[in-house]
Design an enzyme around this catalytic site. Structure first.
Site, mmCIF file in Angstrom:
data_model
loop_
_atom_site.group_PDB
_atom_site.id
_atom_site.type_symbol
_atom_site.label_atom_id
_atom_site.label_comp_id
_atom_site.label_asym_id
_atom_site.label_seq_id
_atom_site.Cartn_x
_atom_site.Cartn_y
_atom_site.Cartn_z
ATOM 1 N N ARG A 168 0.925 -1.097 0.073
ATOM 2 C CA ARG A 168 0.181 -0.094 0.143
ATOM 3 C C ARG A 168 0.745 1.266 -0.074
ATOM 4 N NH1 ARG A 168 -4.451 -1.482 4.684
ATOM 5 N NH2 ARG A 168 -4.848 -3.453 3.834
ATOM 6 N N ARG A 207 3.769 1.154 10.061
ATOM 7 C CA ARG A 207 3.023 1.389 8.800
ATOM 8 C C ARG A 207 3.993 1.523 7.865
ATOM 9 N NH1 ARG A 207 -2.009 3.783 8.291
ATOM 10 N NH2 ARG A 207 -1.930 4.658 10.673
ATOM 11 N N GLU A 211 -4.028 -0.807 16.604
ATOM 12 C CA GLU A 211 -4.806 -1.807 15.860
ATOM 13 C C GLU A 211 -3.866 -2.930 15.324
ATOM 14 O OE1 GLU A 211 -6.592 -2.239 11.401
ATOM 15 O OE2 GLU A 211 -6.630 -0.138 12.373
ATOM 16 N N SER A 263 -8.390 -5.823 12.255
ATOM 17 C CA SER A 263 -9.923 -5.249 11.672
ATOM 18 C C SER A 263 -10.756 -6.217 11.270
ATOM 19 C CB SER A 263 -9.747 -4.161 10.890
ATOM 20 O OG SER A 263 -10.776 -3.110 10.882
ATOM 21 N N ARG A 303 2.854 -6.374 12.947
ATOM 22 C CA ARG A 303 2.273 -5.662 14.071
ATOM 23 C C ARG A 303 2.380 -6.719 15.378
ATOM 24 N NH1 ARG A 303 -1.867 -0.610 12.858
ATOM 25 N NH2 ARG A 303 -0.567 0.209 11.265
#
Length: 435
Positions: A272, A287, A359, A362, A401
């Protein structure tokens, strides 16, 4: 995408539901309702013209081809054919405009989703485990270090090499760092397989239709890595998440009721651009432009959707509990929901160095929103009609993560890191990593 008939028939309810996501939805909804009404009117007119054309054509068959009546009928038929083609063109233009507009409208929040406009309004459902000692991240004489400091001291992370090879927001893991990441992936996959998921290996390059099917396009086009186009071929993108491939495995398919539920798991690298996120979480592995996930996707009958969300969230929680990581489950408010989601639970893991939860998974129930875009249907038992399946997706979990959380929650005062018990068989029996 939303059902245009539902928008027409219950415009007020749809408007009220979408307004929970935030302001500015009414213009798009009114445009949708107007286009849907226009389309219905054009369809009626087109069917009428086609019927007239068929009657005229049948009538010509009984006439003398040399007669004046035949010539008149032929002239009338030509006019009807011209009018029919014009209506077909107008209908096609209306349907294209309707489809393009539908692509920009998000899913309707489920009634059970809490009200709110931002993550500050999300509701904590439950918390598991606790942070103690150094993992609490206190300001004692030997406070918790962030994952970058721990990993670099132990020789697990090489940020300089990543910058040399690829630039910012990439990482290179070395020695036990690479092995620890692989251990996490293997253990997660084995855990989900034991729970009955079907493992799938998916491509890292996907076509435009697949990304449109799950809602990444056109809404999030700026976040995608698009490949250089090859003449004669369609658009191709690096996969932003295995959710796209797993959900689209049955794009365009008609499933039997006995085929459901389907539960898929896949490990995949994800890519991404993270457009608009510059300056946030740029240190280390939080990230990145390339990251790893073990992804879970469910295809279920509509009546099983809400229960499947709880099951999906439970599958992700089992991973965090197996790693003995302190975390909490949060129900996202309407204003913080993702584009395709009707209800979402976020799993947030504790990071001692930040003294905060972040987070790590999700889990979203999308209803028939994605299935309608990707045309994934099933036929309920005993029914002649078909329905759209409900799709769900969630990380089980984000591997990078999890790596970060393990480094931070398992760090020791002497600078070492204890290897979580469940990962030791994948780490050659190692129990502690030292510099």
């Amino acid at each position: 995408m939303l059902d245009t008939r539902h928008i027409e028939q219950a415009f007020g309810d749809v408007e009220t539901a979408l307004a929970r996501r935030g302001p500015g939805v009414r213009p798009a909804l009114e445009a949708l309702a107007g286009l849907a009404t226009k389309r219905r009117t054009q369809l009626v007119a087109l069917e009428s013209r086609r019927a007239e054309r068929n009657v005229a054509s049948e009538a010509m068959a009984s006439l003398d081809p040399k007669s004046e009546a035949f010539a008149a009928r032929r002239s009338s038929l030509r006019e009807l054919s011209t009018a029919t083609k014009a209506l077909e063109t107008e209908l096609k233009e209306t349907e294209e405009a309707l489809s393009q507009l539908l692509d920009t409208v998000p899913n309707l929040p489920h009634a059970s989703v809490p009200d709110g406009t931002s993550e500050a309004d999300n509701v904590v459902m439950r918390t598991w485990g606790s942070a103690s000692g150094r993992a609490a991240g206190g300001m004692e004489a030997n406070p918790a270090e962030d994952h970058v400091a721990v990993a670099e001291r132990l020789g697990l992370l090489d940020m300089a090499a990543a910058a040399k090879l690829s630039g910012a927001r990439f990482v290179v893991l070395r020695k036990e760092g690479a092995r620890l990441l692989r251990a996490l992936i293997n253990w997660m996959l084995e855990t989900h397989l034991t729970a009955g998921y079907e493992e799938v290996w998916v491509p890292a390059i996907l076509n435009e239709a697949a990304l449109r099917g799950t809602g990444q396009l056109p809404k999030f086009e700026e976040d995608q890595f698009e490949l250089v186009r090859v003449e004669g071929e369609g658009r191709r993108f690096l996969s932003p998440t295995a959710e796209v491939a797993l959900t689209n495995l049955h794009a365009g398919d008609l499933l039997a009721a006995t085929d459901l539920p389907k539960r898929f798991v896949a490990y995949a690298p994800c890519f991404r651009r993270e457009a608009g996120s510059y300056g946030r979480d740029t240190r280390g592995m939080i990230r990145n432009h390339q990251f790893d996930k073990v992804e879970l996707v469910h295809l279920v009958a509509p009546e099983a959707g809400e229960a499947a969300l709880e099951e999906l969230c439970g599958a992700a929680e089992r991973i965090l509990q197996g790693l003995n990581l302190h975390y909490r489950v949060v129900s996202l408010c309407a204003g913080d929901l993702g584009f395709s989601a009707r209800k979402t639970y976020d799993l947030e893991v504790w990071l001692p160095s930040a003294g905060a939860f972040r987070e790590i998974s999700s889990c979203s129930w999308c209803g028939d929103f994605q299935a309608r875009r990707a045309q994934i249907r099933y036929r309920p038992e005993g029914s002649k009609k078909t329905e759209f399946v409900h799709t769900l997706n969630g990380s089980g979990v984000a591997v990078g993560r999890a790596f970060v959380a393990v480094l931070e929650q398992y760090q020791q005062a002497d600078g070492s890191m204890v290897v979580p018990e469940v990962l030791r068989p994948f780490m050659g029996g190692q129990t502690v990593l030292r510099a």
